[in-house]
Scaffold this motif. Sequence first.
Motif, PDB file in Angstrom:
ATOM      1  N   UNK A  80       1.193  11.646 -10.151  1.00 50.16           N
ATOM      2  CA  UNK A  80       0.599  12.825 -10.138  1.00 50.16           C
ATOM      3  C   UNK A  80      -0.748  13.211 -10.890  1.00 50.16           C
ATOM      4  N   UNK A  81      -1.281  12.093 -10.948  1.00 49.44           N
ATOM      5  CA  UNK A  81      -2.566  12.174 -11.919  1.00 49.44           C
ATOM      6  C   UNK A  81      -3.695  12.853 -10.679  1.00 49.44           C
ATOM      7  N   UNK A  82      -4.763  13.440 -11.221  1.00 50.99           N
ATOM      8  CA  UNK A  82      -5.960  13.783 -10.501  1.00 50.99           C
ATOM      9  C   UNK A  82      -6.359  12.820  -9.405  1.00 50.99           C
ATOM     10  N   UNK A  83      -6.518  11.379 -10.005  1.00 58.51           N
ATOM     11  CA  UNK A  83      -7.271  10.650  -9.391  1.00 58.51           C
ATOM     12  C   UNK A  83      -5.934   9.206  -9.502  1.00 58.51           C
ATOM     13  N   UNK A  84      -5.980   8.400  -8.452  1.00 56.00           N
ATOM     14  CA  UNK A  84      -4.962   7.548  -8.422  1.00 56.00           C
ATOM     15  C   UNK A  84      -5.035   6.609  -9.519  1.00 56.00           C
ATOM     16  N   UNK A  85      -3.572   6.353 -10.078  1.00 50.82           N
ATOM     17  CA  UNK A  85      -3.309   5.585 -11.335  1.00 50.82           C
ATOM     18  C   UNK A  85      -3.338   4.062 -10.966  1.00 50.82           C
ATOM     19  N   UNK A  86      -2.765   3.773  -9.793  1.00 47.64           N
ATOM     20  CA  UNK A  86      -2.603   2.426  -9.539  1.00 47.64           C
ATOM     21  C   UNK A  86      -3.259   1.959  -8.135  1.00 47.64           C
ATOM     22  N   UNK A  87      -3.749   0.809  -7.757  1.00 43.36           N
ATOM     23  CA  UNK A  87      -4.224   0.236  -6.875  1.00 43.36           C
ATOM     24  C   UNK A  87      -3.561  -0.959  -6.464  1.00 43.36           C
ATOM     25  N   UNK A  88      -3.648  -1.705  -5.320  1.00 45.09           N
ATOM     26  CA  UNK A  88      -2.780  -2.823  -5.197  1.00 45.09           C
ATOM     27  C   UNK A  88      -4.155  -3.918  -4.934  1.00 45.09           C
ATOM     28  N   UNK A  89      -3.622  -5.141  -5.270  1.00 44.95           N
ATOM     29  CA  UNK A  89      -4.671  -6.422  -5.038  1.00 44.95           C
ATOM     30  C   UNK A  89      -4.364  -6.720  -3.647  1.00 44.95           C
ATOM     31  N   UNK A  90      -5.688  -6.742  -2.896  1.00 43.03           N
ATOM     32  CA  UNK A  90      -5.417  -7.124  -1.450  1.00 43.03           C
ATOM     33  C   UNK A  90      -4.979  -8.666  -1.285  1.00 43.03           C
ATOM     34  N   UNK A  96       3.371  -9.847  -4.404  1.00 43.69           N
ATOM     35  CA  UNK A  96       2.327  -8.894  -4.341  1.00 43.69           C
ATOM     36  C   UNK A  96       1.913  -8.651  -5.994  1.00 43.69           C
ATOM     37  N   UNK A  97       0.778  -7.622  -6.079  1.00 47.69           N
ATOM     38  CA  UNK A  97       0.427  -7.349  -7.046  1.00 47.69           C
ATOM     39  C   UNK A  97      -0.218  -6.159  -7.225  1.00 47.69           C
ATOM     40  N   UNK A  98       0.043  -5.206  -8.044  1.00 44.88           N
ATOM     41  CA  UNK A  98      -0.551  -4.001  -8.419  1.00 44.88           C
ATOM     42  C   UNK A  98      -0.956  -3.513  -9.772  1.00 44.88           C
ATOM     43  N   UNK A  99      -1.981  -2.828  -9.994  1.00 42.77           N
ATOM     44  CA  UNK A  99      -2.856  -2.766 -11.269  1.00 42.77           C
ATOM     45  C   UNK A  99      -3.370  -1.461 -11.441  1.00 42.77           C
ATOM     46  N   UNK A 100      -3.805  -0.917 -12.662  1.00 45.44           N
ATOM     47  CA  UNK A 100      -4.552   0.236 -13.075  1.00 45.44           C
ATOM     48  C   UNK A 100      -5.957   0.079 -13.048  1.00 45.44           C
ATOM     49  N   UNK A 101      -6.709   0.465 -12.067  1.00 42.16           N
ATOM     50  CA  UNK A 101      -8.187   0.315 -12.149  1.00 42.16           C
ATOM     51  C   UNK A 101      -8.945   0.935 -13.496  1.00 42.16           C
ATOM     52  N   UNK A 102      -8.194   1.797 -14.116  1.00 44.65           N
ATOM     53  CA  UNK A 102      -8.783   2.486 -15.248  1.00 44.65           C
ATOM     54  C   UNK A 102      -8.834   1.504 -16.445  1.00 44.65           C
ATOM     55  N   UNK A 155       0.830  -1.120   0.025  1.00 44.78           N
ATOM     56  CA  UNK A 155       0.186   0.056  -0.017  1.00 44.78           C
ATOM     57  C   UNK A 155       0.793   1.094   0.012  1.00 44.78           C
ATOM     58  N   UNK A 156       1.945   1.191   0.843  1.00 43.18           N
ATOM     59  CA  UNK A 156       2.824   2.365   0.773  1.00 43.18           C
ATOM     60  C   UNK A 156       3.301   2.438  -0.399  1.00 43.18           C
ATOM     61  N   UNK A 157       3.856   1.399  -1.306  1.00 38.32           N
ATOM     62  CA  UNK A 157       4.580   1.675  -2.441  1.00 38.32           C
ATOM     63  C   UNK A 157       3.430   2.179  -3.605  1.00 38.32           C
ATOM     64  N   UNK A 158       2.414   1.610  -3.479  1.00 41.47           N
ATOM     65  CA  UNK A 158       1.219   2.305  -4.351  1.00 41.47           C
ATOM     66  C   UNK A 158       0.863   3.634  -4.176  1.00 41.47           C
TER      67      UNK A 158
END
Length: 995
Positions: A656-666, A679-685, A645-648
């Motif tokens: 610096x996008x207005x909305x977060x670009x990445x999220x992490x998979x729980x 672990x795994x991270x991804x772009x919700x968009x 979570x810290x890394x994301x």
Amino acid sequence: MTHLHSPGRMTVLAALLAGLSAPVFAAPGGVVISQVYGGGGNSGATYKNDYIELLNTGDTAVTLTNWSVQYASATGTTWQVTKLPASVTLAAGQYYLVHEALGSGGTDALTPDATGTIPMSATAGKVALVNSITALAGGKPVDNVVDLVGFGTTAGYYEGSGATPAPSNTLAVIRKNNGCLDSNDNSSDFVTGAASPRTTASERVSCSGGPLPQPIVLACPGSVGIDVGTGTTAPLQASDADSLVDKAAISKGAVSGISLTGFTPATADNRTATATLVVDASLPAGTYPVEITFGNDASQTASCTVNVAVSGLVKIPQIQGSGLASPYVNTVQTTSGVVTKKLGSGFYIQDPQGDGDPDTSDAIFVFGASTAAAVNEGDLVRVTGTVTEFTPNGAKRSYTELKDVSAATVLGSGNTIQPVNIDLPTELSHYEGMLVRFTNPLTVNGNSYLGDRGELVLANGRRETPTNRYRAGTLDANALIAANAQNMVVLDDGIFTVPPHIPYLAADKTVRAGDTVTDLVGVLDFGAIGGGGGWYKLQPTETPVFSRTNAREDAPTVVAGNVRVASANVLNFFTTFTDGTDAWGRTGQGCTIGSSAPSRSNCRGADKLAEFNRQRDKIVNELKAMNADAVGLMEIQNNGDITVSYLVDALNQAIGAPTPTYAYVAKPAATGTDAIRVAMIYKPAVLTPVGGALSDGDAVNNRPPMAQTFKVNANGAKFSLIVNHLKSKGSCGGAGAGDTDSGDGQGCWTATRVLQAKRLFTYFIPTVVAAAGDPDVLAVGDFNAYGHEDPIAYLTDNGMVNELERFVRPNGAPYSYVFDGQSGYLDHALASSALDPQVAGVTEWHNNADEPDAIDYNLGDTADDPYVNNPFRASDHDPVVVSLNLAPAYADVTASVKIVPGTLGYNRVTGKFSGNVTFTNTSGAALSGPLQYVLQGLPAGVTLDNRSGAFNGAPYVTLPGTTLAPGAAVTVALTFTNPSKTSITFTSKLYSGTF
């Protein structure tokens, strides 16, 4: 000293008494066994070897000529023998350590006085000190036994009333009173205690309580070498702290032409007696070992041997010979040559003419810093010294040198030697010590030890790890091993300590593996190298010039698709540090391994916040530049979702996008028993997770693989990403059958990695596919196995497709990791057969493996700090980037049909509006189902009652039938709830496929 011997005749009474009493061997005041340890190398042991310790408990020296220590099992009758070296003399109160069998456990090596190979029991046995080298016989021998220790409660033979207490893997049996107590009763003389071996170098002990007699201390040269007809003298000295040295004589090896003259006795205690060994010019050529013995007024003696060697001049190529070792080894020789290079520990000389034989080196290293001070580069010198073969610790070959130099005469100055042109691969021993020029560009193959040793591994081209290209143990793999061995030289900086400045770095603070150096000139040294062992090292005589032939890429380049997936090892990214603090400034923090209590000793990665910030920034720069839609991460702290979570958050802030670009998979249910996890991270968009993450917590996986199924927002396609981190090749302690290092290049734990690969393929992938309802699977991560090693071969033999071999190998050897000056890929992208046709391209971004360790985030490892806040050397592994072109789950076929809506009617009874819509296939091809009719833009408050579902917020109805043939029509009924009775308007869309 009293010894018990078997009598020739014995009275009946005496025999009876002897049978009822235990044997008594060493009388007080003699040499005794002071410590026995049989747990060496066992589980939990500190020391790697068993040992037997002796002590001279008397007040005078004792010589142990032809003595031995012997061992038998607790009830055994067969004795194993370790012979003590000839003429061992123990001073009063001096210990002596005999090192026995080596075990596979333990952490500390012994530095013994003598070495044996007897494997002793850790708990019970019999040890004897014997004044013979003949093996004892029987379970209770007496003859020649000086001292005996029966250790452990089951020992069947001992001194006195019983055996010693029982030792263990960690406990030795130790004679009381520092080894002095000798009542001839093992049970009372010994106690158990932590193994604590003592040697002749240990502080002596006075068993009588009086002062210990001090030994005679000698100062004699080890060797004297001269040319025939020259003659020489050698000074000798002796002193004794508590006695007068008053005599000296040649005791062995006296010959005509060698004499001892000018003896001057000491005039008081602790004063020096002197003498001169004279070698006459008439002494013929040969080697003469001469022993000189000094004596004092306390009847003590001490001897030294001076090896006098008289020889003519021998050419350097003759000394070197054509083999790996000199034919003149361990002899004193005189030779001459031009000084080509001075180093801190000596200098090189080269025969200016040579012998014209390409198999014999024309140069040699002269060891001795003090000798080097008297010569200069370009001097023609004549040197006399002992020919020796120097083998650095762990090296597999030796290097011919001259040491113990007795003469170094400058015959002239201003001489030059022309470098010999060579190229790799070649047998470098033919050129050892010579001034050479590498005619072709050499490629940097390794830079791991640039910062702490000033070394770069060079070769002709890039050396590929053999098992990266071929199956282990095959003829091809073995041939590449042999080729790589002759295709390597280490460029050094001439400094044998940490360099004050990291050498060879370009203006951008790096020198990359893959860069080249041209016209390299220097002297071919041999010595210890980074990582252990020894090899040929070029000490440059001209400044090396490097070319950036392996340019950095600011971001990876890969063929475009509709989804980009990456795999990145983040090299122990921890938010809890080894100093006990964390990323939020808290103190007293720790990390866990399995169910262990938190401890800072379990943490890895950054030592403190300053290092962490540097590490974080490099990793964020890397992830930002990759711009992947999903990333599998390895080596991130196993503390739930805190660190990921810290890394994301840090990554999103950097973007610096207005909305977060990445999220992490729980995190999934099982994250393993290691301090790190995947672990795994991804772009919700771009992607939407389907269901929760899965993992396989089977016992074979201490770092369980993690899987997540994603749906592509743009076209509804699904695929499953599995992140893996298999068992490491290193840390071989405890490895069992199939997991020890077999020497085939695969390292340790191969069998375990194969089991993990089998578990992945036979259980976890089918589980993921079943949960996803989709066969498209991409397995990525650090498999700790090179491209053609057993775990990868198992997966590809069973249908997984190695995408690096498919896309990268045709353009050059794939690699993500550089180790031991060789390149290969431990980081993989393996696709299921269903996904393989949808892989558009794969690349490795070489932002890490090619970069020196010295430029990473760590502080204080090198004399200067070349750190730059960029994505380079964010880890020791390169990331892998995969471009997927996933087939859409649905397609808009509105243009292929004529849509005719009917008139809506109102039912006063139900209050519903209803009607029909007819679809006619106006194309020339059948439309495959399922066909989905989407009603976009319905007014607020209007609800489609018979909807099949919703797509992007709009209701849809699935048309009957599986296909719609050309010209065919199908009608579907619609029912609406419209309490406001507003006009029902919408836009019609028809899709083929599944939402």
